[in-house]
Design a protein around this motif. Sequence first.
Motif, mmCIF file in Angstrom:
data_model
loop_
_atom_site.group_PDB
_atom_site.id
_atom_site.type_symbol
_atom_site.label_atom_id
_atom_site.label_comp_id
_atom_site.label_asym_id
_atom_site.label_seq_id
_atom_site.Cartn_x
_atom_site.Cartn_y
_atom_site.Cartn_z
ATOM 1 N N ARG A 41 0.831 -1.203 0.000
ATOM 2 C CA ARG A 41 0.000 0.000 0.000
ATOM 3 C C ARG A 41 0.871 1.260 0.000
ATOM 4 O O ARG A 41 0.586 2.234 -0.706
ATOM 5 N N GLY A 42 1.947 1.223 0.816
ATOM 6 C CA GLY A 42 2.825 2.381 0.900
ATOM 7 C C GLY A 42 3.558 2.656 -0.396
ATOM 8 O O GLY A 42 3.708 3.817 -0.809
ATOM 9 N N HIS A 43 4.043 1.607 -1.046
ATOM 10 C CA HIS A 43 4.737 1.788 -2.322
ATOM 11 C C HIS A 43 3.798 2.340 -3.387
ATOM 12 O O HIS A 43 4.189 3.199 -4.193
ATOM 13 N N PHE A 96 4.582 5.847 -5.397
ATOM 14 C CA PHE A 96 4.800 5.971 -6.836
ATOM 15 C C PHE A 96 3.751 6.863 -7.497
ATOM 16 O O PHE A 96 4.063 7.592 -8.448
ATOM 17 N N ARG A 97 2.540 6.830 -7.006
ATOM 18 C CA ARG A 97 1.541 7.758 -7.541
ATOM 19 C C ARG A 97 1.949 9.202 -7.254
ATOM 20 O O ARG A 97 1.845 10.064 -8.120
ATOM 21 N N TRP A 98 2.419 9.446 -6.064
ATOM 22 C CA TRP A 98 2.863 10.793 -5.693
ATOM 23 C C TRP A 98 4.050 11.226 -6.542
ATOM 24 O O TRP A 98 4.209 12.412 -6.861
ATOM 25 N N ALA A 99 4.888 10.249 -6.938
ATOM 26 C CA ALA A 99 6.076 10.545 -7.739
ATOM 27 C C ALA A 99 5.757 10.750 -9.220
ATOM 28 O O ALA A 99 6.666 11.015 -10.013
ATOM 29 N N GLY A 100 4.483 10.596 -9.581
ATOM 30 C CA GLY A 100 4.100 10.850 -10.965
ATOM 31 C C GLY A 100 3.999 9.618 -11.828
ATOM 32 O O GLY A 100 4.038 9.715 -13.064
ATOM 33 N N VAL A 124 3.280 13.742 3.763
ATOM 34 C CA VAL A 124 2.447 12.567 3.979
ATOM 35 C C VAL A 124 2.589 12.129 5.425
ATOM 36 O O VAL A 124 3.591 12.413 6.079
ATOM 37 N N GLU A 125 1.593 11.419 5.910
ATOM 38 C CA GLU A 125 1.602 10.960 7.299
ATOM 39 C C GLU A 125 2.432 9.699 7.431
ATOM 40 O O GLU A 125 2.335 8.785 6.611
ATOM 41 N N GLY A 126 3.273 9.642 8.449
ATOM 42 C CA GLY A 126 4.081 8.458 8.723
ATOM 43 C C GLY A 126 5.499 8.597 8.208
ATOM 44 O O GLY A 126 5.710 8.946 7.042
ATOM 45 N N GLU A 127 6.474 8.335 9.086
ATOM 46 C CA GLU A 127 7.879 8.457 8.690
ATOM 47 C C GLU A 127 8.248 7.458 7.600
ATOM 48 O O GLU A 127 8.951 7.792 6.646
ATOM 49 N N THR A 128 7.791 6.213 7.740
ATOM 50 C CA THR A 128 8.096 5.192 6.737
ATOM 51 C C THR A 128 7.561 5.615 5.386
ATOM 52 O O THR A 128 8.270 5.557 4.365
ATOM 53 N N GLU A 129 6.303 6.039 5.355
ATOM 54 C CA GLU A 129 5.677 6.450 4.101
ATOM 55 C C GLU A 129 6.378 7.672 3.508
ATOM 56 O O GLU A 129 6.574 7.756 2.290
ATOM 57 N N GLN A 130 6.753 8.615 4.341
ATOM 58 C CA GLN A 130 7.442 9.821 3.880
ATOM 59 C C GLN A 130 8.745 9.463 3.163
ATOM 60 O O GLN A 130 9.057 10.010 2.104
ATOM 61 N N GLU A 172 12.947 10.102 -6.332
ATOM 62 C CA GLU A 172 14.297 10.086 -6.886
ATOM 63 C C GLU A 172 14.436 9.013 -7.959
ATOM 64 O O GLU A 172 15.064 9.238 -9.006
ATOM 65 N N PHE A 173 13.871 7.851 -7.706
ATOM 66 C CA PHE A 173 13.971 6.728 -8.634
ATOM 67 C C PHE A 173 13.276 7.046 -9.955
ATOM 68 O O PHE A 173 13.842 6.839 -11.043
ATOM 69 N N VAL A 174 12.060 7.554 -9.881
ATOM 70 C CA VAL A 174 11.316 7.891 -11.095
ATOM 71 C C VAL A 174 12.036 8.992 -11.873
ATOM 72 O O VAL A 174 12.148 8.933 -13.105
#
Length: 379
Positions: free
Chosen positions: A17-19, A23-27, A323-329, A337-339
């Motif tokens: 779910r987090g990934h 990736f949606r946020w990254a475009g 975004v909420e959550g350190e892991t998710e952030q 960066e990857f995209v």
Amino acid sequence: MDARPRVLIHGTGFAGRGHAAAFRWAGADVVGIVGRTASVTDEVAADLGIPYAGTDWQRALEDCRPDIVSIATPGGAHREPIGEAIAFGAHVFCDKPLTDDAASAAQVQEFAQERGVKTAFAASFRYTPSVRHAQELVAAGAIGEPTEVECLSHFNLERGIPFGWSHRKEDGGGRLNNNFTHTLAIVEAVIGDRVSQVAGDVRDDLGRAPIVSGVHNFATRRSFIPEDLTDPTLEWGESNVEWSYTVMARITRTSGAAPVSALFKHGGLVPRFREDHIVFYGTTGAVYLEGHYGSGTLHRWGPDKQWHALPLPAHLARTTPEVEGETEQCWHYLAREFVADIRGEKVEPYPTFREGARYQQIIEIIRASENWTDVSALP
């Protein structure tokens, strides 16, 4: 590749779910998700608005034709889907650990290099705002020449957490895979050089955990802890991996400066008394980060011989995902960066399968604990 790369997710739990959100946020467009159980996969896909759901990874690669695959399953299930994705020609984003052992981690890293695909390894807590702030301060000489690092954390995890992948070495479990990978990445990022020597010790002080059905999401596992751990009808699984570790490392400086010594101390099952922290000491000052991954307030010891809390610089705040959550952030930051790199944009170096394979080799060295010297016969 289209302006919006197509992403296929492997895994339906917390990381999956987090990934997908990252990736949606990254475009990117998340075009499919694959899981072990059809009903769970269908439910997650519907919940996240992902158009394709399946249980057959090879078929999903052919059906979805992804530019990027995101591996979000436990480490013991990484090897085959990574290999199939690389053979397909997709770039690969993988959560830690890369695989469950050093040999297979090296194999997938070499295969990715041979096929010319880009890789990202999500030892991603190096991207918390305070860690990035510390990285800038150390690079600017705020502590002089770095001399020593201390990483101290105590999690006090519940012994009744249901038996699962985190209890099994062959599934990518253990505190080295799931804690040390992050702190090692943080230390190397801030110091700017790689660990060159390592010694350590591990301890499995858990022993066993209750077997409970219905746990599909790592983030909600605590809600399945049995109310009565003395219930004679409970079934138990045996842990075979470390829950505490102590690691000493030496970082050789490419600048020619004296090596930096680092201590990584983690107790998974013991309570903390003082705040978990990461500290970078130098010849003229120090930087102290609150929290086990250094994501809390940053303090600097400076010329006045006092500790001062420093605010996050505005330019770092602007680049921090909201975004909420350190892991998710941190997943969001690395996915961006990857995209961007895949699109041919200039980005700072980020952790790849090279780090993932090297970290797995370091972990195996630590687990062997072959660095003891017997002093029992000394007078």
